[in-house]
Scaffold this motif. Structure first.
Motif, PDB file in Angstrom:
ATOM      1  N   ASP A 142       0.869  -1.181   0.000  1.00  0.00           N
ATOM      2  CA  ASP A 142       0.000   0.000   0.000  1.00  0.00           C
ATOM      3  C   ASP A 142       0.905   1.229   0.000  1.00  0.00           C
ATOM      4  OD1 ASP A 142      -2.242  -1.641   0.245  1.00  0.00           O
ATOM      5  OD2 ASP A 142      -2.088  -1.640   2.438  1.00  0.00           O
ATOM      6  N   ALA A 143       0.671   2.141  -0.947  1.00  0.00           N
ATOM      7  CA  ALA A 143       1.555   3.308  -1.039  1.00  0.00           C
ATOM      8  C   ALA A 143       0.871   4.409  -1.839  1.00  0.00           C
ATOM      9  CB  ALA A 143       2.886   2.939  -1.690  1.00  0.00           C
ATOM     10  N   ARG A 144       1.443   5.613  -1.701  1.00  0.00           N
ATOM     11  CA  ARG A 144       0.943   6.772  -2.435  1.00  0.00           C
ATOM     12  C   ARG A 144       2.133   7.536  -2.989  1.00  0.00           C
ATOM     13  NH1 ARG A 144      -3.323   9.347   1.839  1.00  0.00           N
ATOM     14  NH2 ARG A 144      -3.941  10.585   0.038  1.00  0.00           N
TER      15      ARG A 144
ATOM     16  N   MET B 273      -0.828  17.725  -9.158  1.00  0.00           N
ATOM     17  CA  MET B 273      -1.794  17.272 -10.150  1.00  0.00           C
ATOM     18  C   MET B 273      -2.681  16.153  -9.623  1.00  0.00           C
ATOM     19  SD  MET B 273       0.667  17.227 -13.500  1.00  0.00           S
ATOM     20  CE  MET B 273      -0.695  16.708 -14.545  1.00  0.00           C
ATOM     21  N   GLY B 274      -2.215  15.471  -8.604  1.00  0.00           N
ATOM     22  CA  GLY B 274      -2.922  14.320  -8.076  1.00  0.00           C
ATOM     23  C   GLY B 274      -1.911  13.352  -7.504  1.00  0.00           C
ATOM     24  N   GLU B 275      -2.290  12.082  -7.439  1.00  0.00           N
ATOM     25  CA  GLU B 275      -1.365  11.097  -6.911  1.00  0.00           C
ATOM     26  C   GLU B 275      -1.672   9.722  -7.471  1.00  0.00           C
ATOM     27  OE1 GLU B 275      -1.900  11.137  -2.693  1.00  0.00           O
ATOM     28  OE2 GLU B 275      -3.590   9.739  -2.754  1.00  0.00           O
ATOM     29  N   LEU B 276      -0.648   8.876  -7.498  1.00  0.00           N
ATOM     30  CA  LEU B 276      -0.826   7.452  -7.749  1.00  0.00           C
ATOM     31  C   LEU B 276      -1.023   6.778  -6.405  1.00  0.00           C
ATOM     32  CD1 LEU B 276       1.781   6.468 -10.470  1.00  0.00           C
ATOM     33  CD2 LEU B 276      -0.695   6.514 -10.682  1.00  0.00           C
ATOM     34  N   ARG B 277      -1.982   5.846  -6.354  1.00  0.00           N
ATOM     35  CA  ARG B 277      -2.271   5.175  -5.096  1.00  0.00           C
ATOM     36  C   ARG B 277      -2.320   3.671  -5.337  1.00  0.00           C
ATOM     37  NH1 ARG B 277      -7.251   7.629  -2.096  1.00  0.00           N
ATOM     38  NH2 ARG B 277      -5.813   9.403  -2.220  1.00  0.00           N
ATOM     39  N   LEU B 278      -1.527   2.928  -4.580  1.00  0.00           N
ATOM     40  CA  LEU B 278      -1.529   1.469  -4.624  1.00  0.00           C
ATOM     41  C   LEU B 278      -2.341   0.957  -3.449  1.00  0.00           C
ATOM     42  CD1 LEU B 278      -0.493  -1.227  -5.782  1.00  0.00           C
ATOM     43  CD2 LEU B 278       1.544  -0.969  -4.334  1.00  0.00           C
ATOM     44  N   TRP B 279      -3.408   0.250  -3.750  1.00  0.00           N
ATOM     45  CA  TRP B 279      -4.305  -0.239  -2.709  1.00  0.00           C
ATOM     46  C   TRP B 279      -4.910  -1.557  -3.164  1.00  0.00           C
ATOM     47  CZ3 TRP B 279      -5.554  -0.212   2.140  1.00  0.00           C
ATOM     48  CH2 TRP B 279      -6.829  -0.580   2.572  1.00  0.00           C
TER      49      TRP B 279
END
Length: 450
Positions: A290-292, A298-304
């Motif tokens: 789990d990570a961001r 602009m935003g973010e990538l999120r691993l979930w």
């Protein structure tokens, strides 16, 4: 060729004047031989950056008049840019993006599906060197394609394999008059520094440099096409709901993972990610559950739960830079209304259906996003948070600027999404559509319609 209108981008300089002259002469010869008429349109973009810009526009217009008198089926068109560079931004990049947007706008307005550009072999070699000095990958080193379709327009460079000397000879042969851009001697610009200081020494030491570097650009184009095709295959294999299957993406390996992420992020975010950012992501993704990863406002990538998703965000300005709400005057008699505080212009267009009642323009307020706004995309659907609606509509981060328009506390219009369904007027009632045109990229770009 099927008879159709053809456009030539004409700055008034040597190369574009020569290309415009050669094009209309070829079109006239074809009409004489076959009876097929190909109207030619000359497109000039007035950047407003030089004190001589008005003279250049006048020169191009006058030249077209003279050639029409010689039998050319030639029409002249011009667009003015309103460039507003951001602090520290590249005026070269701003002018380039504005120029191509203006050319595309003129092409659509005149029914031209092809625009000819006068870049030659030395231009291509210079572009390759500049991209190499910036550390570009295959896509950047590919430089300028001889032909490419973008948004329904074919951009062609018929002289990309021809040397500058051949164009100079053509200009001399036909006695063509052209302008000299005084900014070409300004060493503040990267291309000018290369052209003035590096290029003479390079071609003296390696006379074959223009041809060889042009060949290298074509090799890079082939490589970029192969990488694009591979990324398309990989994307189809690892796509998950609203994102990517992280484990499947990581299993591709470092180089293919970076190649895949480059394509996916370019399509999802709307612009290619930086190489350093891709390197970091490809290193860290295999070690995370789990990570961001934030991306510069602009935003973010999120691993979930094994899925890598892009979560768009809204840049947060310091309190001193936040835009205050603006009470608008009665806009019922207006067709456009500048809102410099928000960096653009609101355009108002009468429509038969799908708009807001004309009376609703009497008491509008323009506000920045503050969070918590609810927007209804279509009748019969529930209102949702504005952030969610942007995601569902696939609106990239750079398309979310501009003011939100309210009537009292009812949201009326959102750039990038259009009209809130709760305010759409019944058919038969006088109504208008709203369009927001932002100026922050150096040209009027529609960011949202309704």
């Amino acid at each position: 060729m099927t008879p159709r209108p053809l456009a030539v981008a004409c700055s008034g300089g040597r190369d574009s004047i020569a290309l415009l002259h050669a094009t209309w002469r070829a079109a006239r010869a074809l009409a004489d031989a076959t009876g097929q008429l190909h109207p030619i349109h000359a497109f000039h973009v007035h950047h407003g950056l030089s004190r001589h810009a008005d003279d250049w526009l006048a020169h191009c217009a006058e030249q077209c008049v003279q050639w029409r008198a010689q039998g050319a089926d030639l029409q002249f068109h011009a667009r003015h840019l309103d460039l507003l560079p951001s602090p520290g931004g590249s005026i070269e990049a701003l002018a380039r993006s504005g120029r191509y947007a203006a050319l595309a706008d003129m092409a659509r307005a005149t029914g031209c599906d092809t625009v000819l550009l006068a870049h030659h072999r030395e231009d291509q070699a210079e572009t390759f060197l500049l991209q190499a000095l910036r550390g570009a990958g295959a896509a950047g080193l590919a430089s300028m394609p001889a032909s490419i379709w973008r948004e329904g327009i074919c951009w062609r460079r018929p002289w990309l394999q021809h040397p500058r000397a051949a164009i100079e000879a053509y200009v001399a042969q036909h006695g063509l008059r052209h302008i000299e851009d005084d900014s070409n001697t300004d060493s503040r610009y990267a291309r000018n520094r290369l052209r003035l200081h590096l290029w003479p020494a390079l071609t003296q030491a390696f006379p074959q440099a223009p041809q060889v570097l042009g060949d290298a650009a074509r090799h890079a184009q082939d490589a970029a096409e192969c990488l694009q095709a591979l990324a398309e295959i990989d994307l189809g294999a690892v796509a998950a709901e609203d994102g990517l299957d992280a484990a499947a993406a990581v299993a591709l390996g470092g180089a293919r993972l970076r190649n895949l992420l480059h394509l996916w992020l370019q399509r999802t975010v709307g612009e290619p990610p930086r190489a350093s950012w891709l390197d970091r992501l490809s290193r860290e993704l295999p070690t995370c559950t789990d990570a961001r990863w934030p991306m510069a406002g602009m935003g973010e990538l999120r691993l979930w739960r094994g899925v890598l998703r892009w979560i768009p965000g809204m840049p947060v300005l310091p309190a001193a830079e936040r835009v205050a709400p603006v009470a608008l005057p009665d806009l019922r008699a207006e067709r456009c209304f500048p809102l410099p505080t928000f960096g653009g212009v609101l355009h108002i267009e009468p429509v038969a259906q799908g708009g807001v009642a004309l009376d609703g323009l009497a008491t509008l307020t323009a506000r920045p996003r503050s969070g918590g706004e609810q927007f209804q995309r279509a009748a019969g659907t529930p209102p949702r948070a504005l952030k969610k609606q942007y995601q569902l509509a696939g609106v990239p981060a750079q398309g979310r600027g501009g003011p939100l328009l309210f009537c009292g506390e009812q949201l009326v219009f959102v750039p990038g999404l259009g009209m809130d369904a709760r305010v759409v007027a019944p058919d038969g009632r006088p109504q208008v559509a709203l369009h927001w045109h932002a100026h922050h990229t150096g040209h009027s770009t529609t960011q949202g319609t309704g």
